[in-house]
Write a protein that holds these residues in place. Structure first.
Motif, PDB file in Angstrom:
ATOM      1  N   TYR A  88      -0.793  -4.362  10.968  1.00  0.00           N
ATOM      2  CA  TYR A  88       0.397  -3.518  10.982  1.00  0.00           C
ATOM      3  C   TYR A  88       1.522  -4.128  10.154  1.00  0.00           C
ATOM      4  CZ  TYR A  88      -1.888  -0.794  14.588  1.00  0.00           C
ATOM      5  OH  TYR A  88      -2.775  -0.007  15.270  1.00  0.00           O
ATOM      6  N   SER A  89       1.664  -5.438  10.204  1.00  0.00           N
ATOM      7  CA  SER A  89       2.691  -6.107   9.400  1.00  0.00           C
ATOM      8  C   SER A  89       2.398  -5.962   7.907  1.00  0.00           C
ATOM      9  CB  SER A  89       2.776  -7.586   9.763  1.00  0.00           C
ATOM     10  OG  SER A  89       3.136  -7.737  11.108  1.00  0.00           O
ATOM     11  N   GLY A  90       1.128  -6.119   7.518  1.00  0.00           N
ATOM     12  CA  GLY A  90       0.749  -5.950   6.120  1.00  0.00           C
ATOM     13  C   GLY A  90       0.997  -4.534   5.624  1.00  0.00           C
ATOM     14  N   LEU A  91       0.664  -3.547   6.438  1.00  0.00           N
ATOM     15  CA  LEU A  91       0.916  -2.161   6.063  1.00  0.00           C
ATOM     16  C   LEU A  91       2.412  -1.881   5.948  1.00  0.00           C
ATOM     17  CD1 LEU A  91      -1.788  -0.443   8.279  1.00  0.00           C
ATOM     18  CD2 LEU A  91      -1.837  -0.729   5.797  1.00  0.00           C
ATOM     19  N   TYR A  92       3.205  -2.507   6.817  1.00  0.00           N
ATOM     20  CA  TYR A  92       4.656  -2.348   6.770  1.00  0.00           C
ATOM     21  C   TYR A  92       5.224  -2.956   5.482  1.00  0.00           C
ATOM     22  CZ  TYR A  92       9.514  -2.425   8.316  1.00  0.00           C
ATOM     23  OH  TYR A  92      10.859  -2.244   8.414  1.00  0.00           O
ATOM     24  N   VAL A  93       4.748  -4.120   5.106  1.00  0.00           N
ATOM     25  CA  VAL A  93       5.196  -4.747   3.860  1.00  0.00           C
ATOM     26  C   VAL A  93       4.825  -3.871   2.665  1.00  0.00           C
ATOM     27  CG1 VAL A  93       4.834  -6.720   2.320  1.00  0.00           C
ATOM     28  CG2 VAL A  93       5.237  -7.100   4.752  1.00  0.00           C
ATOM     29  N   ASN A  94       3.623  -3.306   2.666  1.00  0.00           N
ATOM     30  CA  ASN A  94       3.224  -2.392   1.586  1.00  0.00           C
ATOM     31  C   ASN A  94       4.176  -1.200   1.506  1.00  0.00           C
ATOM     32  OD1 ASN A  94       1.060  -3.959   0.897  1.00  0.00           O
ATOM     33  ND2 ASN A  94      -0.492  -2.519   1.589  1.00  0.00           N
ATOM     34  N   GLU A  95       4.557  -0.660   2.654  1.00  0.00           N
ATOM     35  CA  GLU A  95       5.468   0.490   2.680  1.00  0.00           C
ATOM     36  C   GLU A  95       6.852   0.109   2.153  1.00  0.00           C
ATOM     37  OE1 GLU A  95       6.024   4.404   2.978  1.00  0.00           O
ATOM     38  OE2 GLU A  95       4.155   3.408   3.505  1.00  0.00           O
ATOM     39  N   LEU A 101      10.311  -0.221  -4.868  1.00  0.00           N
ATOM     40  CA  LEU A 101       9.943   0.063  -6.254  1.00  0.00           C
ATOM     41  C   LEU A 101      10.287   1.495  -6.631  1.00  0.00           C
ATOM     42  CD1 LEU A 101       6.554  -1.821  -6.383  1.00  0.00           C
ATOM     43  CD2 LEU A 101       8.687  -2.484  -7.471  1.00  0.00           C
ATOM     44  N   LEU A 102      10.248   2.421  -5.688  1.00  0.00           N
ATOM     45  CA  LEU A 102      10.629   3.800  -5.945  1.00  0.00           C
ATOM     46  C   LEU A 102      12.118   3.893  -6.263  1.00  0.00           C
ATOM     47  CD1 LEU A 102       9.632   6.731  -5.931  1.00  0.00           C
ATOM     48  CD2 LEU A 102      10.320   6.841  -3.542  1.00  0.00           C
ATOM     49  N   ALA A 103      12.919   3.025  -5.622  1.00  0.00           N
ATOM     50  CA  ALA A 103      14.360   3.036  -5.828  1.00  0.00           C
ATOM     51  C   ALA A 103      14.780   2.233  -7.055  1.00  0.00           C
ATOM     52  CB  ALA A 103      15.058   2.478  -4.592  1.00  0.00           C
TER      53      ALA A 103
END
Length: 111
Positions: A88-95, A101-103
């Protein structure tokens, strides 16, 4: 067109048609790239096992549009087998990376 290999990390992957994927990547040059991996979900595809989250990859792509075409993929090392809170922490970091990067924020200043 990119003929050389780039170190990359998959932030997200989405199905595209029955046998292809759209990959959202972070590259070693701090770029966010979108690739289409054609035929990656076929049963005998060599790419099927490589194109997973938390697997460091060498990738090649080509194209001039916003979504490039994957030409080659090689794992740098084995995937990190996250489970439980680490997953869950890894997925959160990816998000978080996807949104930074979008900003167009230069996140390299944080490292």
């Amino acid at each position: 067109m990119h003929h050389h290999w780039h170190r990359s990390f998959i932030l997200h992957r989405r199905p595209y048609s029955e046998t292809s994927l759209i990959l959202d990547l972070l590259t070693e040059n701090a770029e966010r790239i979108f690739l289409i991996a054609k035929r990656a979900l076929r049963p005998r595809s060599a790419l099927k096992g490589y194109l997973q989250s938390f697997t460091p990859l060498f990738l090649r792509w080509s194209g001039k549009s916003e979504i490039k075409t994957l030409c080659g993929a090689e794992p740098i090392s084995i995937a990190v087998p996250f489970t439980g809170i680490f997953l869950y922490s890894g997925l959160y970091v990816n998000e978080i990376l996807s949104r930074l990067l979008l900003a167009n924020i230069d996140y390299r200043a944080f490292f």
